[in-house]
Design an enzyme around this catalytic site. Structure first.
Site, PDB file in Angstrom:
ATOM      1  N   ARG A   1     -10.186   0.120  16.061  1.00  0.00           N
ATOM      2  CA  ARG A   1     -10.085   1.018  14.917  1.00  0.00           C
ATOM      3  C   ARG A   1     -10.985   0.482  13.813  1.00  0.00           C
ATOM      4  O   ARG A   1     -11.853   1.168  13.318  1.00  0.00           O
ATOM      5  CB  ARG A   1      -8.627   1.125  14.449  1.00  0.00           C
ATOM      6  CG  ARG A   1      -8.416   2.107  13.315  1.00  0.00           C
ATOM      7  CD  ARG A   1      -6.952   2.161  12.873  1.00  0.00           C
ATOM      8  NE  ARG A   1      -6.484   0.899  12.323  1.00  0.00           N
ATOM      9  CZ  ARG A   1      -5.291   0.721  11.778  1.00  0.00           C
ATOM     10  NH1 ARG A   1      -4.430   1.738  11.716  1.00  0.00           N
ATOM     11  NH2 ARG A   1      -4.928  -0.450  11.302  1.00  0.00           N
TER      12      ARG A   1
ATOM     13  N   MET B   1      11.473  24.684   0.907  1.00  0.00           N
ATOM     14  CA  MET B   1      10.669  23.831   0.032  1.00  0.00           C
ATOM     15  C   MET B   1      11.550  22.903  -0.805  1.00  0.00           C
ATOM     16  O   MET B   1      11.242  21.718  -0.976  1.00  0.00           O
ATOM     17  CB  MET B   1       9.800  24.691  -0.899  1.00  0.00           C
ATOM     18  CG  MET B   1       8.843  23.874  -1.738  1.00  0.00           C
ATOM     19  SD  MET B   1       7.866  24.874  -2.868  1.00  0.00           S
ATOM     20  CE  MET B   1       6.843  25.804  -1.748  1.00  0.00           C
TER      21      MET B   1
ATOM     22  N   TYR C   1      15.890  30.823   6.211  1.00  0.00           N
ATOM     23  CA  TYR C   1      14.646  31.496   6.610  1.00  0.00           C
ATOM     24  C   TYR C   1      14.590  31.680   8.124  1.00  0.00           C
ATOM     25  O   TYR C   1      14.929  30.765   8.888  1.00  0.00           O
ATOM     26  CB  TYR C   1      13.436  30.663   6.193  1.00  0.00           C
ATOM     27  CG  TYR C   1      13.093  30.756   4.729  1.00  0.00           C
ATOM     28  CD1 TYR C   1      12.817  31.981   4.129  1.00  0.00           C
ATOM     29  CD2 TYR C   1      13.029  29.610   3.958  1.00  0.00           C
ATOM     30  CE1 TYR C   1      12.488  32.050   2.784  1.00  0.00           C
ATOM     31  CE2 TYR C   1      12.698  29.668   2.612  1.00  0.00           C
ATOM     32  CZ  TYR C   1      12.427  30.892   2.036  1.00  0.00           C
ATOM     33  OH  TYR C   1      12.100  30.948   0.715  1.00  0.00           O
TER      34      TYR C   1
ATOM     35  N   LYS D   1       0.850  -1.203   0.000  1.00  0.00           N
ATOM     36  CA  LYS D   1       0.000   0.000   0.000  1.00  0.00           C
ATOM     37  C   LYS D   1       0.883   1.250   0.000  1.00  0.00           C
ATOM     38  O   LYS D   1       2.097   1.160   0.248  1.00  0.00           O
ATOM     39  CB  LYS D   1      -0.904  -0.018   1.234  1.00  0.00           C
ATOM     40  CG  LYS D   1      -0.153   0.018   2.571  1.00  0.00           C
ATOM     41  CD  LYS D   1      -1.089  -0.224   3.751  1.00  0.00           C
ATOM     42  CE  LYS D   1      -0.308  -0.278   5.054  1.00  0.00           C
ATOM     43  NZ  LYS D   1      -1.164  -0.715   6.187  1.00  0.00           N
TER      44      LYS D   1
HETATM   45  C1  PLP Z   1      -0.438  -1.821   6.742  1.00  0.00           C
HETATM   46  C2  PLP Z   1      -1.007  -3.068   7.262  1.00  0.00           C
HETATM   47  C3  PLP Z   1      -0.196  -4.174   7.505  1.00  0.00           C
HETATM   48  C4  PLP Z   1       1.315  -4.126   7.387  1.00  0.00           C
HETATM   49  O1  PLP Z   1       1.810  -3.554   8.575  1.00  0.00           O
HETATM   50  P1  PLP Z   1       3.397  -3.376   8.764  1.00  0.00           P
HETATM   51  O2  PLP Z   1       3.529  -2.895  10.167  1.00  0.00           O
HETATM   52  O3  PLP Z   1       3.824  -2.358   7.781  1.00  0.00           O
HETATM   53  O4  PLP Z   1       3.971  -4.707   8.515  1.00  0.00           O
HETATM   54  C5  PLP Z   1      -0.790  -5.347   7.900  1.00  0.00           C
HETATM   55  N1  PLP Z   1      -2.131  -5.431   8.061  1.00  0.00           N
HETATM   56  C6  PLP Z   1      -2.950  -4.379   7.864  1.00  0.00           C
HETATM   57  C7  PLP Z   1      -4.406  -4.540   8.069  1.00  0.00           C
HETATM   58  C8  PLP Z   1      -2.420  -3.163   7.471  1.00  0.00           C
HETATM   59  O5  PLP Z   1      -3.228  -2.119   7.283  1.00  0.00           O
END
Ligand code: PLP
Length: 359
Positions: free
Chosen positions: A131, A304, A256, A35
């Site tokens: 969650r 930036m 800055y 992801k």
């Molecule tokens: C992102 C995610 C993972 C992976 O978690 P890591 O800590 O990056 O290994 C596993 N399960 C779910 C549901 C996630 O959202």
């Protein structure tokens, strides 16, 4: 000369980290979580690099999954937050995307859909993170509805997620595992609990499927030393180079807001890396980085497109000298800690304008 800033991605390291996740859990299947553009490493390139090893991938949303399909990735892809709309259920069935079901509305969306073929479902149980996930007291009823639906493929998987698996001394992980097994409506069904921290540090969490994310990219999610960290090799390095050099006298300030003032005659290197590249603006004076492979410190405010570094004590610095912000020689976790965040955030925020160089 092009702007020297880039992200280097070591795909061989990615493969060996994936293999390490498999070696730690030989009885489990390991899903590769890619992801957020593979945590900033480029989802398509990472999926291609893992395609012959990983039986399935995991992403956060259908747009990420479709990007992989369009690139020719044909393995199943789990949508970790499930379908957001009714249309997404139809697309998931067509495209062999697996759906997390974590809310009763998602159950209804699946059983009421008109599908040409059934969709693979992972039912998520809320084991205390609060969650996402179905409440345990509704599991039997909702799973019954799913099982009775022709829209649901055989072999539903029961899943949950850990709140504190990175904390080696926190007993909550063990409590979540116990709670999960106590509330499984069907003790024989396939299940999935472990994220990277679970794979590395909690063998009792290994399931039919494990879900390896952050560890694939070669840094540990654990908050301490652990023997299983030794199999990880950092995949990303964030690099640029010195684009300008100057001397400042004691008492003169840089950047800055004049937020840094030289206490001695100093050599200042300006480097092409800024908050628009994903380097956090709140990184303060003292944040470590490597100039010519020697540790130096950020000074003054992050702009930036540029930052400034005190290179008074660094040898051989010239325009063009390489600068590394994190990578195999300087861990993203260490840099993140000095910035008050975690390696996950640094990697996923690496800017889109930076070219990626795959090796
Ligand atoms: C992102 C995610 C993972 C992976 O978690 P890591 O800590 O990056 O290994 C596993 N399960 C779910 C549901 C996630 O959202």
């Amino acid at each position: 000369m092009a702007r020297p800033s880039h992200v280097k991605v070591d795909l061989q390291a990615l493969r060996s980290n994936y293999q390490w996740a498999c070696d730690l859990a030989p009885a489990s299947k390991t899903m590769a979580i890619i992801k957020a553009d593979a945590y900033g490493h480029g989802a398509v390139a990472c999926a291609r690099a893992l395609d012959d090893l990983a039986p399935a991938f995991g992403v956060a949303c259908i747009e990420e999954a479709l990007q992989l399909r369009q690139a020719g990735i044909s393995k199943p892809i789990l949508l970790l937050e499930g379908a957001f709309t009714d249309d997404e259920v139809v697309t998931a069935a067509e495209q062999d995307f697996w759906l997390i079901v974590e809310d009763p509305r998602q159950v209804d969306a699946i059983i009421n859909a008109t599908l040409k073929q059934p969709v693979q479902v992972w039912v998520k149980m809320d084991t205390g993170m609060h969650r996402l996930g179905l409440a345990p007291f509704r599991l039997a009823e909702l799973m019954g509805k799913l099982e009775a639906s022709p829209n649901v493929a055989e072999g539903m998987v029961m899943a949950s997620h850990f709140a504190c698996a990175d904390e080696l001394n926190n007993d909550f992980t063990r409590q979540q595992i116990q709670f999960f097994h106590d509330h499984m409506p069907n003790k024989d069904m396939p299940f999935s609990l472990a994220n990277s921290a679970g794979i590395l540090a909690w063998p009792e969490a290994h399931g039919t499927w494990n879900r390896a994310g952050f560890m694939l990219y070669g840094n540990t999610p654990l908050n301490g030393d652990h023997p299983s960290n030794k199999g990880l090799t950092p995949v990303m390095s964030l690099n640029s180079a010195v684009i300008s050099l100057r001397q400042v006298a004691a008492g003169e300030s840089v950047g800055y807001g004049q937020s840094w003032t030289a206490k001695r005659p100093s050599t200042i290197a300006t480097v092409a890396m800024g908050y628009a590249d994903g380097y956090p603006r709140h990184a303060g004076t003292g944040t470590p980085l490597l100039v010519n492979n020697q540790r130096a410190s950020l000074i003054g405010r992050v702009s930036m497109d540029m930052i400034t570094i005190d290179v008074t004590d660094i040898e051989g610095v010239d325009v063009g000298s390489p600068v590394c912000f994190w990578g195999p020689e300087l861990s993203a976790n260490e840099v993140a800690e000095t910035m008050g965040t975690i390696g996950y955030e640094l990697m996923t925020r690496v800017g889109l304008r930076l070219p990626k160089v795959y090796v």
